[in-house]
Scaffold this motif. Structure first.
Motif, PDB file in Angstrom:
ATOM      1  N   TYR A  28       8.547   4.286   1.851  1.00 33.79           N
ATOM      2  CA  TYR A  28       6.974   4.820   2.112  1.00 33.79           C
ATOM      3  C   TYR A  28       7.275   6.318   1.921  1.00 33.79           C
ATOM      4  N   ASP A  68       0.751  -0.954  -0.019  1.00 33.48           N
ATOM      5  CA  ASP A  68      -0.011   0.221   0.122  1.00 33.48           C
ATOM      6  C   ASP A  68       0.608   0.817  -0.081  1.00 33.48           C
ATOM      7  N   ASN A  69       0.498   1.873  -1.043  1.00 39.86           N
ATOM      8  CA  ASN A  69       1.542   3.338  -0.980  1.00 39.86           C
ATOM      9  C   ASN A  69       3.230   3.510  -1.089  1.00 39.86           C
ATOM     10  N   ARG A  70       3.209   2.359  -1.189  1.00 42.65           N
ATOM     11  CA  ARG A  70       4.417   2.102  -1.433  1.00 42.65           C
ATOM     12  C   ARG A  70       5.447   2.560  -2.702  1.00 42.65           C
TER      13      ARG A  70
END
Length: 110
Positions: free
Chosen positions: A84, A32-34
């Protein structure tokens, strides 16, 4: 375990000597969102360059070759690891664009 300690894989002679407590933890897989991180080093692994954009890594290698006549070794076509991104509040502020136009004073009371 998802996190990896990046600098354990770099030869000891090339680690930063001024701060032996410096560690970076990253993820081995996308999530997620990396965002992916790519990199290159000098052929002796003493100079590491990381960037979120693979083409920036390739440009940096080409510029290094042109300016210093030093080859850089790609660390692969796939991302090395994932991180991130910084939240917008933590990013450095961009300088305001300078305007060459003069302020509009046509509706001035003077």
């Amino acid at each position: 375990r998802q996190l990896v300690r990046v600098f354990n894989s770099i030869p000891p002679k090339s680690r930063m000597n001024h701060n032996k407590n410096f560690s970076v933890y990253v993820w081995k897989s996308a999530g997620d969102n990396r965002v992916p991180v790519y990199g290159s080093t000098w052929t002796d692994s003493t100079d590491v360059f990381f960037d979120l954009n693979k083409s920036n890594v390739q440009k940096f290698a080409a510029d290094t070759k042109k300016a210093l006549n030093v080859e850089r070794r790609s660390l692969g076509q796939l991302p090395l690891f994932y991180v991130y991104p910084l939240p917008d509040a933590a990013k450095p502020a961009k300088p305001e664009a300078k305007s060459d136009s003069k302020p509009d004073t046509s509706n001035s009371d003077h």
